[in-house]
Design a protein around this motif. Structure first.
Motif, short mmCIF file in Angstrom:
data_model
loop_
_atom_site.label_atom_id
_atom_site.label_comp_id
_atom_site.label_asym_id
_atom_site.label_seq_id
_atom_site.Cartn_x
_atom_site.Cartn_y
_atom_site.Cartn_z
N UNK A 149 5.21 -19.63 35.32
CA UNK A 149 4.17 -20.64 35.49
C UNK A 149 4.33 -21.70 34.41
N UNK A 150 4.42 -22.96 34.80
CA UNK A 150 4.40 -24.06 33.83
C UNK A 150 2.97 -24.31 33.38
N UNK A 184 7.08 -12.01 24.48
CA UNK A 184 7.85 -11.85 25.73
C UNK A 184 7.28 -12.60 26.93
N UNK A 185 6.15 -13.29 26.80
CA UNK A 185 5.59 -13.97 27.97
C UNK A 185 5.39 -15.48 27.80
N UNK A 228 7.94 -14.15 37.78
CA UNK A 228 6.88 -15.09 38.16
C UNK A 228 6.63 -16.01 36.97
N UNK A 234 4.77 -19.81 30.95
CA UNK A 234 4.29 -18.42 30.96
C UNK A 234 5.17 -17.61 31.90
N UNK A 235 5.70 -16.50 31.40
CA UNK A 235 6.34 -15.54 32.30
C UNK A 235 5.28 -14.50 32.63
N UNK A 236 4.60 -14.73 33.75
CA UNK A 236 3.47 -13.85 34.12
C UNK A 236 3.97 -12.44 34.38
#
Lengths: 312, 312
Positions: A165-166, A22-23, A163, A155-157
């Protein structure tokens, strides 16, 4: 407005990347879906045709994610009066674990946003695409749509607030994907997962997530490979995939950096350091599946660096 | 052998770093412990004295971690006949959540390894130091001893097999640490934690772990701060720390990048972008604790870059 019509490709994606349930997710250059969109004088979003879906997808524009999300988007930017005609050309298998609904939704969103002169950037489109996932899969996850929109590793923080992040990745990183043609709907695959887990297993998992992220930043293939271990979800989901552990063993013997289930399956994928190894792996896995009478499709590509692109 | 005696300092450490329970830790320049070690003609490891422990530590060389692990080390390198005399000078509080046992063990291990002409490197000493943690805390964790030995930020990607990764960090990163003088033994703090957790909370946690690691690689203070959230362990452990959420609120208002419990507590720490902010935070937190009649100690330092050092 600069354009009256547009043709957009959006890429398939590998969600979870083994440990990052999921992230984490990444996009590939192929397969993917294409959407053709035309502005029309008749208000409202209409879905003209769908090809390549074998009749599986709804033609009702309120139920189809591409048209439903285009309408949602137009409402959001204050242009509900705009008329749009949509064609969806599926170029990838549905229910494969490769982000099929995500590729369609993202192609459609990128198309409508482009026709509106791009008031939102790709990252800002992620929440709309997540609504498409909710419509298609019953669960508004971002680990397919975020990499499909942004390209690369993502990344889905956090989901709340969102939030994203590439992440960097080694330039030569390739993906070898094999889709065994067995049926694993995302909803069922999610329901198989336990809602509670042992803390000690969760610690193992986030050690690996941290290791995988570190390996991507460090261009360290060994660390990436060691970290591609999933003690929580894969043991259950792999049951639905024929000969999963034999496929893994073959891929690793053939030189894979790491191997696992793509999204909720049944597609499996390997990361490799070059195209040649990726091709050897898909050939070997397809051969094995053929021997147990399972048809399969294979895809080899670099990690996608662009996200959706305008074809025409 | 180059030396007959040595004096070594080993640093205190902040384990977990909020979201990275059992897998992340970093070292600080102060406080820390000192060990003096001398080779002796009389075989065996003897513990001559301990200062600064208020009589809390065992003088029995089989029970004291410094002497017990020195003996273990000598057996491992095939030198069980070597005679060693040890002095342990505690320069930091025991049971503070700052890796007190780790600092002593690491100082001792580094000392004996140096006296033996360093057949092992610091990373190779980690498994011995983990045995010291097991003796001291009942649990052989590595998130204090690995950063104490290696300096900087450390990820323990895996415990079995042990896989330790040094992480980069922003050069100006400082730690503001406050130890409220209340008693929270590590064993009790661990027993408060539930053995099962919700998968959705674990997903939140590993999103943050991945975010924190990414922030360290990217020198992105904002991302580091957003990721310093713990939905699993802090809600329970914070109960043992007086006014924990008030302290957090004060630290964040004073400009902390992030704030949390150091190890199992009761020490709390903030990460900051500079020394000045760190000093303001410790002053503010100590003032608050004084108002509720709790004595405290404060430490401000950069992230330690060296691990153990020879003082003499």
């Amino acid at each position: 407005m600069t354009r009256r019509s547009i043709k957009v490709f959006a890429p398939a994606t590998v969600a979870n990347v083994v440990c990052g349930f999921d992230v984490l997710g990444f996009a590939v250059d192929q397969p993917g879906d294409e959407v053709i969109m035309r502005l029309s004088d008749k208000p409202g979003v209409s879905l003209l045709k769908i090809t390549g879906d074998g009749g599986k997808l709804p033609l009702n524009p309120e139920k189809n994610t591409v048209s439903a999300i285009a309408r949602e988007y137009l409402g959001h930017i204050g242009r509900p009066e705009v008329g749009v005609e949509i064609e969806l050309h599926k170029k990838m298998p549905i229910g494969s674990g490769l982000g099929s609904s995500s590729a369609s939704t993202v192609a459609g969103l990128f198309a409508i946003n482009s026709l509106m002169d791009s008031p939102l950037n790709n990252k800002e489109l992620v929440p709309f695409a997540m609504k498409g996932e909710e419509l298609a899969c019953g669960y508004g996850h971002a680990d397919n749509v975020a990499p499909a929109l942004m390209g690369g590793f993502v990344l889905i923080r956090s989901y709340s607030p969102l939030d994203i992040i590439s992440l960097p990745f080694p330039a030569d990183l390739h993906a070898a994907i094999v889709y065994p043609e067995v049926d694993v709907p995302t909803k069922d695959a999610r329901q198989m997962i336990r809602s509670k887990v042992f803390l000690k297993d969760a610690v193992t998992q986030w050690g690996n997530v941290a290791g995988l992220v570190s390996g991507l930043f460090m261009n360290d293939y060994e660390l990436i490979g060691r970290s591609m271990t999933d003690v929580l979800v894969e043991p259950t989901r792999s049951i639905l995939i024929p000969d999963f552990y034999k496929l893994r063993s073959q891929a690793m013997k053939a030189g894979a950096v790491g191997f696992g289930i793509s999204g909720s399956g049944p597609s499996v994928f390997a990361l490799t350091k070059d195209k040649e190894t990726a091709l050897q792996i898909t050939a070997s896995l397809q051969h094995h599946l053929k021997n147990i009478s399972i048809n399969s499709l294979a895809f080899v590509s670099e990690v996608n660096k662009k996200g959706p692109v305008i074809l025409d």
